[in-house]
Design a protein around this motif. Structure first.
Motif, PDB file in Angstrom:
ATOM      1  N   ARG A  43       0.752  -1.053   0.179  1.00 46.69           N
ATOM      2  CA  ARG A  43       0.008   0.062  -0.002  1.00 46.69           C
ATOM      3  C   ARG A  43       0.692   1.375   0.029  1.00 46.69           C
ATOM      4  NH1 ARG A  43      -4.863   0.073  -0.328  1.00 46.69           N
ATOM      5  NH2 ARG A  43      -5.270   2.136   0.798  1.00 46.69           N
ATOM      6  N   TRP A  44       1.680   1.328  -0.793  1.00 50.15           N
ATOM      7  CA  TRP A  44       2.630   2.465  -0.965  1.00 50.15           C
ATOM      8  C   TRP A  44       1.822   3.318  -1.976  1.00 50.15           C
ATOM      9  CZ3 TRP A  44       7.838  -0.766  -2.113  1.00 50.15           C
ATOM     10  CH2 TRP A  44       8.286  -1.033  -0.895  1.00 50.15           C
ATOM     11  N   VAL A  45       1.011   4.298  -1.581  1.00 51.74           N
ATOM     12  CA  VAL A  45       0.042   5.127  -2.470  1.00 51.74           C
ATOM     13  C   VAL A  45       0.507   6.439  -2.509  1.00 51.74           C
ATOM     14  CG1 VAL A  45      -1.788   3.410  -1.911  1.00 51.74           C
ATOM     15  CG2 VAL A  45      -1.396   5.642  -0.543  1.00 51.74           C
ATOM     16  N   ASP A  46       1.327   6.957  -1.641  1.00 50.09           N
ATOM     17  CA  ASP A  46       1.919   8.299  -1.803  1.00 50.09           C
ATOM     18  C   ASP A  46       3.009   8.596  -2.722  1.00 50.09           C
ATOM     19  OD1 ASP A  46       4.761   8.480  -0.312  1.00 50.09           O
ATOM     20  OD2 ASP A  46       3.425   7.107   0.502  1.00 50.09           O
ATOM     21  N   GLU A  47       3.001   9.723  -3.291  1.00 52.36           N
ATOM     22  CA  GLU A  47       4.051  10.185  -4.507  1.00 52.36           C
ATOM     23  C   GLU A  47       5.324   9.605  -4.032  1.00 52.36           C
ATOM     24  OE1 GLU A  47       2.928  11.858  -7.625  1.00 52.36           O
ATOM     25  OE2 GLU A  47       1.451  10.656  -6.914  1.00 52.36           O
ATOM     26  N   ILE A  48       5.863   9.877  -2.836  1.00 53.55           N
ATOM     27  CA  ILE A  48       7.208   9.547  -2.509  1.00 53.55           C
ATOM     28  C   ILE A  48       7.613   8.017  -2.414  1.00 53.55           C
ATOM     29  CG2 ILE A  48       9.094   9.754  -0.734  1.00 53.55           C
ATOM     30  CD1 ILE A  48       8.086  12.491  -0.002  1.00 53.55           C
ATOM     31  N   SER A  49       6.652   7.383  -1.939  1.00 48.67           N
ATOM     32  CA  SER A  49       6.732   5.916  -1.869  1.00 48.67           C
ATOM     33  C   SER A  49       6.729   5.492  -3.064  1.00 48.67           C
ATOM     34  CB  SER A  49       5.877   5.487  -1.005  1.00 48.67           C
ATOM     35  OG  SER A  49       5.783   5.602   0.272  1.00 48.67           O
ATOM     36  N   LEU A  50       5.911   6.119  -4.179  1.00 45.13           N
ATOM     37  CA  LEU A  50       5.716   5.178  -5.275  1.00 45.13           C
ATOM     38  C   LEU A  50       7.051   5.529  -6.302  1.00 45.13           C
ATOM     39  CD1 LEU A  50       2.216   6.261  -6.374  1.00 45.13           C
ATOM     40  CD2 LEU A  50       3.155   3.912  -6.377  1.00 45.13           C
TER      41      LEU A  50
END
Length: 413
Positions: free
Chosen positions: A336-343
Motif C-alpha cells: 500500500r505504497w500509495v503516496d507519491e514519494i513511496s511510488l
C-alpha cells in the motif's frame, strides 16, 4: 554510426509539490538530452530552442525512466515463442523436479529460440539487464547453458546479462559438483544453489560445496532458498556464517528467502542487520500465495532488495509477461505504497537502485555521465507510470533504440 545526437522533448521528473488540494504531487518538465558514446553528456531545459547541427530524436513528451533490471529469471525453461502448452498442475517441489528431469532433455534443441523469445518480452517491457539461472544437472549436462549463452550473445547489443549455474535437481542429490565446476569455465558467471536441506537433505555439506565452487571460480553466489520457517531461517544463518568465513561479503544473493517472512519480525529484523553488514542481496518475485521477505524493513536497514519475474509460461505456471513494471506494481500494491514519494522511491527495486527523485524531491536520475539506457513511457510522471503500468513506447540501451521508435530528425552524421 551516430556517435552524438540530441534526445529532444523528454519528460523528466522534476520534484514534489503540495497542490491546492493539499495532496503531494510529482511535477515534471520537458528537457533535451545530449547523447554521446552511449552516455548522457548534457541535460538542458526545453524552454529555449535547441540550436545544433547534430541529429535529433524527438521523444514528444514521453517520460524517461531508468531502464529496468531483471534479477531472477529462467531463460532455459520458458515455453515462450512456441504454441500454447499446458503446464503441470502444482505438486510438491520434488515432484516438479522429477517432471523437469524428463522434460528438459526433450527441449534442449530449442533453448536458444525460446530464450530469445523471452528476452524480447523483457526488452519490450523495459529491461536492459537480465540475471538468468540455467539448469546444470546430469540429465541435460551443459546443453541449456550452451543455448542460453548463444541467445544472450546475440542480444548483447540490446542488454547486459549474468548467468547463474543452477543445480535445479540438487547439488549433492544428483552429484552435480563436477558439472557445476565445468559450467563456471564455460560461460556461467555466478554459482547457484537450491534448498540444501529440503532438496539435498544435507544442509551443511551442500552449503559448503556451493561456497567451495564459488571460491574456486572467484564467482558470486545466488542461492534459491524456498525452505520455510525455522529451517529456512537457520539455513540463512549458516549461509552468512560461511560467507563471512570465506570472505565473500558483498558477493551473496538469496533468492526467495521465504523464511524471512515466516519468523517473527524481531527475528527477521535481527537477521536484516547481519544481511546488511555482509552486503547480502535479497531477490524476491513478490509471491501472492505465501509469506515473503519483509521488503520495507529490509530496505530500511540497508539490505539491497531486487525484484525478478522468475520463470513465466513454463511447466510451473502459465502466467506472466516478463514486464518488470507489472512486478513492481504488485509490490507497491501489496505494501500500500500509495503516496507519491513511496511510488517514486519504489523504482529502486527494478532499476538496480536508481530513482528519478530522492526523498527530498531532488533529481537523482538522469545525471550527466549516466548510461543512456532509458525507458520511454506514456506517462506524466514516474508515480503514474508505476501505479498505472503505463505503456512503454520505446526502450533505449546505451544510446540505441532496442524496442519501439522515436521520431528522428536531421541527417545522420
Amino acid at each position: 554510426m551516430i556517435q552524438a545526437f540530441w534526445l529532444t522533448n523528454v519528460r523528466l521528473d522534476k520534484g514534489f509539490e503540495t497542490g491546492d488540494d493539499g495532496v503531494f504531487h510529482t511535477i515534471s518538465e520537458i528537457c533535451h538530452l545530449k547523447i554521446e558514446d552511449g552516455k548522457i553528456a548534457e541535460i538542458v531545459s526545453a524552454t529555449e530552442p535547441l540550436d545544433t547541427p547534430l541529429p535529433q530524436e524527438d521523444a514528444k513528451g514521453l517520460l524517461a525512466l531508468p531502464s529496468f533490471v531483471e534479477k531472477h529469471n529462467h531463460l532455459d525453461k520458458t515455453y515462450a515463442g512456441a504454441t500454447w502448452k499446458s503446464c503441470l498442475p502444482p505438486k510438491k517441489l520434488i515432484d516438479r523436479l522429477e517432471f523437469e528431469a524428463k522434460e528438459m532433455p526433450l527441449m534442449t534443441g530449442t533453448t536458444k529460440e525460446r530464450a530469445q523469445a523471452m528476452l524480447q518480452l523483457h526488452i519490450k517491457g523495459g529491461a536492459t539487464h537480465v540475471r538468468t539461472h540455467v539448469n546444470i544437472d546430469p540429465y541435460i549436462g551443459l546443453k541449456n547453458l550452451e543455448g542460453v549463452r548463444a541467445a544472450l550473445e546475440e542480444y548483447s547489443d540490446r542488454l547486459t546479462y549474468e548467468i547463474v549455474a543452477f543445480p535445479q535437481q540438487g547439488l549433492l542429490r544428483t552429484q552435480a559438483s563436477s558439472l557445476m565446476r565445468q559450467a563456471m569455465k564455460e560461460g556461467a558467471t555466478l554459482v547457484g544453489g537450491l534448498d540444501p536441506a529440503g532438496i539435498d537433505n544435507e544442509l551443511e555439506g551442500s552449503l559448503r560445496e556451493m561456497m567451495d565452487i564459488a571460491v574456486e571460480a572467484d564467482a558470486d553466489v545466488d542461492i534459491h532458498l524456498h525452505d520455510p520457517g525455522t529451517l529456512g531461517f537457520y539455513t540463512i544463518k549458516r549461509l552468512l556464517d560461511l560467507t563471512e568465513e570465506a570472505g565473500w561479503q558483498n558477493r551473496l544473493a538469496i533468492s526467495h528467502a521465504f523464511a524471512l517472512g515466516d519468523v517473527s519480525m524481531e527475528e527477521s529484523s535481527d537477521m536484516a542487520d547481519r544481511l546488511s553488514q555482509l552486503g547480502t542481496m535479497i531477490m524476491t518475485t513478490v509471491p501472492i500465495n505465501r509469506a515473503m521477505p519483509p521488503v520495507p524493513m529490509l530496505h530500511a536497514k540497508g539490505v539491497q532488495v531486487a525484484l525478478g519475474y522468475d520463470g513465466f509460461y513454463d511447466s510451473w505456471s502459465p502466467y506472466g509477461t516478463g514486464d518488470m513494471l507489472d512486478k513492481l506494481n504488485r509490490l507497491v500494491e501489496r505494501y500500500r505504497w500509495v503516496d507519491e514519494i513511496s511510488l517514486v522511491q519504489s523504482l529502486y527495486f527494478i532499476t538496480g537502485g536508481k530513482t528519478t527523485l530522492d526523498k527530498d524531491g531532488n533529481r537523482a536520475w538522469p545525471k550527466v555521465g549516466d548510461e543512456a539506457s532509458i525507458v520511454f513511457a506514456e506517462s506524466s510522471c514516474s508515480a503514474e507510470a508505476i501505479a498505472r503500468k503505463s505503456r512503454r513506447a520505446a526502450v533505449m540501451f546505451k544510446g540505441k533504440i532496442v524496442h519501439g521508435a522515436l521520431e528522428r530528425m536531421g541527417e545522420t552524421k
